[in-house]
Write an enzyme that holds these catalytic residues in place. Sequence first.
Site, PDB file in Angstrom:
ATOM      1  N   LYS A   1      -3.406  -5.095  -2.797  1.00 27.80           N
ATOM      2  CA  LYS A   1      -3.898  -6.049  -2.025  1.00 27.80           C
ATOM      3  C   LYS A   1      -4.110  -7.217  -2.957  1.00 27.80           C
ATOM      4  O   LYS A   1      -4.059  -8.377  -2.404  1.00 27.80           O
ATOM      5  CB  LYS A   1      -5.553  -5.557  -1.955  1.00 27.80           C
ATOM      6  CG  LYS A   1      -5.591  -4.644  -0.581  1.00 27.80           C
ATOM      7  CD  LYS A   1      -7.136  -4.229  -0.357  1.00 27.80           C
ATOM      8  CE  LYS A   1      -7.406  -2.843   0.243  1.00 27.80           C
ATOM      9  NZ  LYS A   1      -8.547  -2.413   0.279  1.00 27.80           N
TER      10      LYS A   1
ATOM     11  N   GLU B   1     -12.175  -0.592   2.026  1.00 27.15           N
ATOM     12  CA  GLU B   1     -12.926  -1.446   1.310  1.00 27.15           C
ATOM     13  C   GLU B   1     -12.677  -2.730   2.168  1.00 27.15           C
ATOM     14  O   GLU B   1     -11.434  -3.185   2.124  1.00 27.15           O
ATOM     15  CB  GLU B   1     -12.642  -1.334   0.003  1.00 27.15           C
ATOM     16  CG  GLU B   1     -13.829  -2.560  -0.637  1.00 27.15           C
ATOM     17  CD  GLU B   1     -13.513  -2.653  -2.138  1.00 27.15           C
ATOM     18  OE1 GLU B   1     -12.709  -1.732  -2.857  1.00 27.15           O
ATOM     19  OE2 GLU B   1     -14.267  -3.588  -2.622  1.00 27.15           O
TER      20      GLU B   1
ATOM     21  N   ARG C   1       0.387   9.155  -1.745  1.00 26.79           N
ATOM     22  CA  ARG C   1       0.229   7.810  -0.805  1.00 26.79           C
ATOM     23  C   ARG C   1       1.692   7.592  -0.362  1.00 26.79           C
ATOM     24  O   ARG C   1       2.581   8.207  -0.713  1.00 26.79           O
ATOM     25  CB  ARG C   1      -0.295   6.603  -1.916  1.00 26.79           C
ATOM     26  CG  ARG C   1       0.752   6.456  -2.968  1.00 26.79           C
ATOM     27  CD  ARG C   1      -0.293   5.629  -4.049  1.00 26.79           C
ATOM     28  NE  ARG C   1      -0.306   4.297  -3.567  1.00 26.79           N
ATOM     29  CZ  ARG C   1      -1.596   3.771  -3.143  1.00 26.79           C
ATOM     30  NH1 ARG C   1      -2.425   4.489  -3.804  1.00 26.79           N
ATOM     31  NH2 ARG C   1      -1.703   2.479  -2.682  1.00 26.79           N
TER      32      ARG C   1
HETATM   33  P1  ATP Z   1      -7.982  -1.052  -3.535  1.00 29.97           P
HETATM   34  O1  ATP Z   1      -9.137   0.313  -3.669  1.00 29.97           O
HETATM   35  O2  ATP Z   1      -7.262  -1.226  -4.876  1.00 29.97           O
HETATM   36  O3  ATP Z   1      -8.857  -2.547  -2.965  1.00 29.97           O
HETATM   37  P2  ATP Z   1      -6.843   0.447  -1.429  1.00 29.97           P
HETATM   38  O4  ATP Z   1      -5.538   0.616  -1.074  1.00 29.97           O
HETATM   39  O5  ATP Z   1      -7.333   1.904  -2.234  1.00 29.97           O
HETATM   40  O6  ATP Z   1      -7.062  -0.555  -2.645  1.00 29.97           O
HETATM   41  P3  ATP Z   1      -9.049   0.947   0.087  1.00 29.97           P
HETATM   42  O7  ATP Z   1      -9.462   0.097   1.277  1.00 29.97           O
HETATM   43  O8  ATP Z   1      -9.617   1.577  -0.839  1.00 29.97           O
HETATM   44  O9  ATP Z   1      -7.747   0.130  -0.418  1.00 29.97           O
HETATM   45  O10 ATP Z   1      -8.252   2.252   0.940  1.00 29.97           O
HETATM   46  C1  ATP Z   1      -8.811   2.576   2.222  1.00 29.97           C
HETATM   47  C2  ATP Z   1      -8.063   3.978   2.350  1.00 29.97           C
HETATM   48  O11 ATP Z   1      -6.800   4.042   2.696  1.00 29.97           O
HETATM   49  C3  ATP Z   1      -8.232   5.171   1.032  1.00 29.97           C
HETATM   50  O12 ATP Z   1      -8.681   6.305   1.574  1.00 29.97           O
HETATM   51  C4  ATP Z   1      -6.888   5.254   0.423  1.00 29.97           C
HETATM   52  O13 ATP Z   1      -6.824   6.383  -0.143  1.00 29.97           O
HETATM   53  C5  ATP Z   1      -5.937   4.849   1.703  1.00 29.97           C
HETATM   54  N1  ATP Z   1      -4.673   4.289   1.080  1.00 29.97           N
HETATM   55  C6  ATP Z   1      -4.522   2.998   0.626  1.00 29.97           C
HETATM   56  N2  ATP Z   1      -3.344   2.902   0.082  1.00 29.97           N
HETATM   57  C7  ATP Z   1      -2.496   4.065   0.835  1.00 29.97           C
HETATM   58  C8  ATP Z   1      -1.114   4.599   0.848  1.00 29.97           C
HETATM   59  N3  ATP Z   1      -0.125   3.795   0.253  1.00 29.97           N
HETATM   60  N4  ATP Z   1      -0.939   5.551   1.482  1.00 29.97           N
HETATM   61  C9  ATP Z   1      -2.006   6.520   2.076  1.00 29.97           C
HETATM   62  N5  ATP Z   1      -3.070   6.114   1.762  1.00 29.97           N
HETATM   63  C10 ATP Z   1      -3.511   4.980   1.289  1.00 29.97           C
END
Ligand code: ATP
Length: 600
Positions: free
Chosen positions: A312, A60, A302
Amino acid sequence: MSQPKDAAATGSNFLRHIIERDLAEGTYAGRRFAGTPGDAAHHAGAPADPARIRTRFPPEPNGYLHIGHAKSICLNFGLANDYGGICHLRFDDTNPEKEEQEYVDAIVDAVHWLGFDWHAPEPALGDAAASHLYFASDYFDFMYRAAEALVGAGHAYVDEQSADEMRASRGDFANAGRESPHRARTPAENLARLRQMKNGELADGAAVLRAKIDMASANINLRDPALYRIKRATHHNTGDTWCIYPMYTYAHPIEDALENVTHSICTLEFEDQRPFYDWLLDTLCSLGLLLQPRPHQYEFARLNVSYVVTSKRKLKQLVDEKIVDGWDDPRMPTIAGLRRRGYTPESIRLLCDRAGTSKAGGWTDYASLEIALRDDLDPKAPRAMAVLDPVRLELTNWTESFGDAAHREPCLAPVHPQHPELGARDLRLGPELWIERDDFAEVPAKGFFRLYPGNKVRLKYGYVVECTGCEKDGEGKVSKVLATIVADTRSGTPGADAVKVKGTLTWLAVDDALAAEVRLYDRLFVDAHPDAGGKDFKASLNPASKQVVSGFVESALGAARAGDRFQFERHGYFVADPVDHGPGRPVFNRTATLRDTWSR
Ligand code: ATP
Ligand code: MG
């Protein structure tokens, strides 16, 4: 499609088993191409997608990517690469309020820098090298059409309860939810209401479109989840075209399906969403809007790294409150920050690979990042001399030793000790040198083998010298260390081993040294888990996470380009700051020390 060779997602065994099974059974063979982007051609007559896997990395654009995202990038691009598939870079831009072009650009940049590419041949579209970079917002038309189809088939309804009422009627783990009074509306009534929502006839928050599934489901995510909300907000891509926006949980499965994704890999938090993912796609397939075989979701744990925060919201707070110098501050766990700190793409990929992929979560120690960097750079980083806390050393018998005060003694140092083919650095020894202040002690502590009156040490690649004393300034601080050269002890000559010494010092000749700004970075937090258990993460900021010193480096480093990496002998790995370093302004960042200084 060029992808790094080492991108093999080797630790991802359970996902590999699923992919290998699907390839063996031809699960996704012969699919009709669902049309990318958008929904141009997804019915009979559309070309078949070759039997290959498709994964996606779906950020995102509401912040910069961090080390956890790197794990997801390496996994998704790595698996596609290993199995002859394609990985899409898709912006999940369904939430206009928080999304910005700056973040889109930074994400594209970060994925590229990590070594991945989303260009791949797309024969089904008659394109030899299609770009597989997509935006969820390109599918808004289809998503809305799918919403009308769900309404028409009685699978969705417009609810006009207040947000509080909806929350209260959802129930909890122990109690079933209550059905909304609007749930029994006819499809025709719902369709009219949905169109009013879309046409801007209802106020923000006045109504939501909900799936009609089961208010008593044990899985709360199936208790009539919201599909669309009203929100007057300008979208970075679609501007003011829409005043209703799809919810993430509704949009994401559709994005996957339209792009013909086969394995939709996400983190474990989404496990409870999988039944809705399946319900939505199967329902849309049954309505003829999408085609089987459809994508499937798989979850992994994760990546969690100690001594950082990756939320974030918290990263943004560090930036907004100017606790760090922007998203690419070298102390940030963002990919932009790691890059500026001097991390290599190879080291980040190595870390992600070593962390493995499983269903069991755990912590990766921050030290593993530094270990991956050392493992990557030790065999390839050119060596250089640097003095970071300089004090003068005067060789008082220079003229007697060499017959001429102006004489300079050339000393050859290898560019890399294991790679003689890389050649030598030409260091010139002179009568006045810079050495590290803590390499001298007037009164040595037990076990101190460096300079103190009466002791001999070797100047690396040069001569053995014997300390004769020091001079001090008015405040009693050592201003100059004094020593004499011991004749015939030059490194590489027969006499070199005649005098045994226990200490070897790094040095730079005063007239052959380049003054440089050196930024000594350390961990941003002193607590391994700065935000665990609702703690205030700002309470454990490391006050010594950034120290700027005026040091000296080899004069040849005046030609270093921004982004060049070095091992400064005895000090660690450094990078010429990718932003501030330039001709006439040498700036080096410490990426990591040579040894871990944190594990006590
Ligand atoms: P938010 O949704 O709270 O803004 P997010 O970290 O989920 O934060 P996204 O941009 O939705 O951000 O994440 C993009 C991809 O990265 C998603 O598929 C998510 O599952 C993956 N991702 C995010 N954080 C991790 C992590 N710590 N380890 C592995 N994959 C991750
Ligand atoms: Mg997310």
